[in-house]
Design a protein around this motif. Sequence first.
Motif, PDB file in Angstrom:
ATOM      1  N   ALA A 141       0.823  -1.207   0.000  1.00  0.00           N
ATOM      2  CA  ALA A 141       0.000   0.000   0.000  1.00  0.00           C
ATOM      3  C   ALA A 141       0.856   1.255   0.000  1.00  0.00           C
ATOM      4  CB  ALA A 141      -0.937  -0.009   1.209  1.00  0.00           C
ATOM      5  N   LEU A 142       1.909   1.257   0.792  1.00  0.00           N
ATOM      6  CA  LEU A 142       2.778   2.431   0.866  1.00  0.00           C
ATOM      7  C   LEU A 142       3.512   2.663  -0.449  1.00  0.00           C
ATOM      8  CD1 LEU A 142       4.192   1.916   4.468  1.00  0.00           C
ATOM      9  CD2 LEU A 142       2.670   3.761   3.717  1.00  0.00           C
ATOM     10  N   SER A 143       3.901   1.575  -1.116  1.00  0.00           N
ATOM     11  CA  SER A 143       4.584   1.727  -2.402  1.00  0.00           C
ATOM     12  C   SER A 143       3.638   2.250  -3.476  1.00  0.00           C
ATOM     13  CB  SER A 143       5.183   0.394  -2.849  1.00  0.00           C
ATOM     14  OG  SER A 143       5.793   0.514  -4.118  1.00  0.00           O
ATOM     15  N   LEU A 144       2.409   1.777  -3.486  1.00  0.00           N
ATOM     16  CA  LEU A 144       1.458   2.145  -4.534  1.00  0.00           C
ATOM     17  C   LEU A 144       0.859   3.530  -4.356  1.00  0.00           C
ATOM     18  CD1 LEU A 144      -0.412  -1.279  -4.825  1.00  0.00           C
ATOM     19  CD2 LEU A 144       1.044  -0.238  -6.582  1.00  0.00           C
ATOM     20  N   THR A 145       1.092   4.182  -3.224  1.00  0.00           N
ATOM     21  CA  THR A 145       0.423   5.455  -2.944  1.00  0.00           C
ATOM     22  C   THR A 145       1.387   6.613  -2.725  1.00  0.00           C
ATOM     23  OG1 THR A 145       0.343   4.925  -0.568  1.00  0.00           O
ATOM     24  CG2 THR A 145      -1.563   4.277  -1.909  1.00  0.00           C
ATOM     25  N   ARG A 146       2.613   6.493  -3.192  1.00  0.00           N
ATOM     26  CA  ARG A 146       3.600   7.563  -2.991  1.00  0.00           C
ATOM     27  C   ARG A 146       3.126   8.868  -3.653  1.00  0.00           C
ATOM     28  NH1 ARG A 146       7.619   3.290  -3.917  1.00  0.00           N
ATOM     29  NH2 ARG A 146       8.798   3.008  -1.982  1.00  0.00           N
ATOM     30  N   HIS A 147       3.254   9.967  -2.916  1.00  0.00           N
ATOM     31  CA  HIS A 147       2.876  11.271  -3.472  1.00  0.00           C
ATOM     32  C   HIS A 147       3.764  11.627  -4.658  1.00  0.00           C
ATOM     33  CE1 HIS A 147       0.218  11.918  -0.120  1.00  0.00           C
ATOM     34  NE2 HIS A 147       1.199  11.942   0.764  1.00  0.00           N
ATOM     35  N   GLU A 148       5.069  11.349  -4.536  1.00  0.00           N
ATOM     36  CA  GLU A 148       6.002  11.753  -5.579  1.00  0.00           C
ATOM     37  C   GLU A 148       5.842  10.957  -6.867  1.00  0.00           C
ATOM     38  OE1 GLU A 148       8.340   8.872  -2.865  1.00  0.00           O
ATOM     39  OE2 GLU A 148       6.754  10.392  -2.695  1.00  0.00           O
ATOM     40  N   CYS A 149       5.060   9.878  -6.813  1.00  0.00           N
ATOM     41  CA  CYS A 149       4.869   9.045  -8.003  1.00  0.00           C
ATOM     42  C   CYS A 149       3.512   9.245  -8.655  1.00  0.00           C
ATOM     43  CB  CYS A 149       5.084   7.567  -7.648  1.00  0.00           C
ATOM     44  SG  CYS A 149       6.837   7.155  -7.391  1.00  0.00           S
ATOM     45  N   VAL A 150       2.775  10.248  -8.232  1.00  0.00           N
ATOM     46  CA  VAL A 150       1.531  10.603  -8.920  1.00  0.00           C
ATOM     47  C   VAL A 150       1.903  11.419 -10.153  1.00  0.00           C
ATOM     48  CG1 VAL A 150      -0.647  11.842  -8.782  1.00  0.00           C
ATOM     49  CG2 VAL A 150       0.186  10.564  -6.804  1.00  0.00           C
ATOM     50  N   LYS A 151       1.459  10.988 -11.308  1.00  0.00           N
ATOM     51  CA  LYS A 151       1.856  11.644 -12.554  1.00  0.00           C
ATOM     52  C   LYS A 151       1.326  13.071 -12.627  1.00  0.00           C
ATOM     53  CE  LYS A 151       1.986   7.258 -15.090  1.00  0.00           C
ATOM     54  NZ  LYS A 151       1.389   6.457 -16.195  1.00  0.00           N
ATOM     55  N   THR A 152       2.203  13.989 -12.993  1.00  0.00           N
ATOM     56  CA  THR A 152       1.817  15.395 -13.083  1.00  0.00           C
ATOM     57  C   THR A 152       1.094  15.711 -14.386  1.00  0.00           C
ATOM     58  OG1 THR A 152       4.012  15.879 -13.986  1.00  0.00           O
ATOM     59  CG2 THR A 152       3.726  16.141 -11.616  1.00  0.00           C
ATOM     60  N   THR A 153       1.045  14.759 -15.313  1.00  0.00           N
ATOM     61  CA  THR A 153       0.387  14.975 -16.609  1.00  0.00           C
ATOM     62  C   THR A 153      -1.093  14.604 -16.593  1.00  0.00           C
ATOM     63  OG1 THR A 153       1.125  12.772 -17.311  1.00  0.00           O
ATOM     64  CG2 THR A 153       2.527  14.641 -17.891  1.00  0.00           C
ATOM     65  N   LEU A 154      -1.601  14.159 -15.453  1.00  0.00           N
ATOM     66  CA  LEU A 154      -3.000  13.745 -15.371  1.00  0.00           C
ATOM     67  C   LEU A 154      -3.934  14.940 -15.468  1.00  0.00           C
ATOM     68  CD1 LEU A 154      -2.813  11.159 -12.446  1.00  0.00           C
ATOM     69  CD2 LEU A 154      -2.937  10.647 -14.893  1.00  0.00           C
ATOM     70  N   LEU A 155      -5.084  14.733 -16.097  1.00  0.00           N
ATOM     71  CA  LEU A 155      -6.123  15.745 -16.085  1.00  0.00           C
ATOM     72  C   LEU A 155      -6.725  15.835 -14.680  1.00  0.00           C
ATOM     73  CD1 LEU A 155      -7.935  14.806 -19.426  1.00  0.00           C
ATOM     74  CD2 LEU A 155      -6.369  16.722 -19.041  1.00  0.00           C
ATOM     75  N   PRO A 156      -7.379  16.957 -14.329  1.00  0.00           N
ATOM     76  CA  PRO A 156      -7.951  17.087 -12.980  1.00  0.00           C
ATOM     77  C   PRO A 156      -8.854  15.927 -12.580  1.00  0.00           C
ATOM     78  CG  PRO A 156      -7.978  19.204 -14.072  1.00  0.00           C
ATOM     79  CD  PRO A 156      -7.509  18.203 -15.095  1.00  0.00           C
ATOM     80  N   SER A 157      -9.715  15.475 -13.488  1.00  0.00           N
ATOM     81  CA  SER A 157     -10.611  14.360 -13.160  1.00  0.00           C
ATOM     82  C   SER A 157      -9.823  13.072 -12.963  1.00  0.00           C
ATOM     83  CB  SER A 157     -11.660  14.179 -14.257  1.00  0.00           C
ATOM     84  OG  SER A 157     -11.029  13.921 -15.510  1.00  0.00           O
TER      85      SER A 157
END
Length: 483
Positions: free
Chosen positions: A194-210
């Motif tokens: 769970a901790l590996s799959l939810t890292r803040h730094e690994c959320v893609k910045t290219t995602l649309l708001p939705s």
Amino acid sequence: MFEILLSLAIVTQDQIPLRGSPAENSARHAVLSHGDTLEVRGLKGDYLQVYDHRRERAGYILATQAVQHELTPKTAPKLLAVTEFLKNQPGNEALGIAYGAAFLKAAPAEIIDAEVFDALGTMADRLAWRASRITQNDEKAARTVSAHMETVAGYGVSFYSVERNDKMTLCYDGDAWRHVLDLPASATQKAKAALSLTRHECVKTTLLPSERLDTDLRRAKILDRVLEDGTRQGDLPEHLRNRLKTRAAGVWASIAHRQAIKPDSDAASVLEAGQNAETHLAGVNKNTLTANDRLAWDVAAIRVGASRWAMQPQTLAQPGKGRPGIQIAAGENPGQTCIKVIPANPGKNAPDNPARCTYGHVWTASLSVSPDGNLMTLAVQPLETWRELWVFRQEADGWQLDIVPPSTDNPELGYIEFAGWVPGNKQMLVAREIVVNGQSRTSFELWNRNTLTIERRADKPGNLTAFYRWQDPAWKGGTVAVR
């Protein structure tokens, strides 16, 4: 590739030549890295005759530079044992992943459990971590890690890069960790997944708001499920419970902001997300935090602090006798909000107060008016991890606006907020928290109301007499700066 291999050799060293004939001075067909898997087709003297399916090259390597294995159910336990050993050997991630992949091919389905996927996920994460921290002048290390990543790509291990604040982070796509969540596994293994799959730094910045909101909701679901299962079964170690709650607090704070800025924003969903963030943050046992965990907790608190007004219903007090107020309206452009000051006693000759517009989210419940009615503060959040303080000040020619950011010193995230009015109508109290270079900083400040300059500051409210005496009770009851 393994489907056509019965006997294989796993290369155990880096920079190994694949030669055209079984001789030391023969031509090189390719250069192999540890973790490369080769089909064994024969033995000639000290050399193995092999075929490299990834590079589509045949050749020879010294038998001492690889280990031969048969892919049979009988050899599966040995392959798993080596995988487990290499799991905790930094620098040997590609080799460990090769053994894990060989085990998955050799083992009968009934003996495959979460253990091998936990090992594969651990090594893939560590390889991504190594790649993200290579400096530009370390060419040798860069070549080595690049070769290892190409090797594990042949086993289906995928990575992606995320650029944020001029920093590039390489992230594992998490396929092995998702298997850990789906299979019977220990609470520790599921927490790590769970901790590996939810890292803040690994959320893609290219995602649309939705898409970003959907991603955050999935992250929250993973964390909450693992926390719930661990609590119900009673086998989740406290340090992992703290880490899961810390991460969940930051995720729910992001959801609160994302819900608030939606065109069809639902007040109940915003309130629920904000309260979830607060609940998770408050549930961390700070007395058992390690040094690294305490830093992560402080960073999570700043994330929650940036969205902390989501924890309250967004009411807006109407102007009253002797008390000014504000009016909120949609701007001309999508996502824009405009704020107009409504004077306490508007007259015919009163100067017009133009509307001030922003693409940030205006937390109307944060409005605070000074006792003399000449100053107002408002929380405006342009980003999920960044909240500004808007200060409206009455002058002879009308109301003027000053926008105060949490910092101008290249911070990574932060917030600044009103904390109280000091009697005498000359000073006010402000609190702020920021993260700079991975370190959190908290400041409690006494400001000159006319110039908005800092007269005094302290790292704790009790160390500043004016702050200790005049802090606003509502601020103290809702802020995360005092924790």
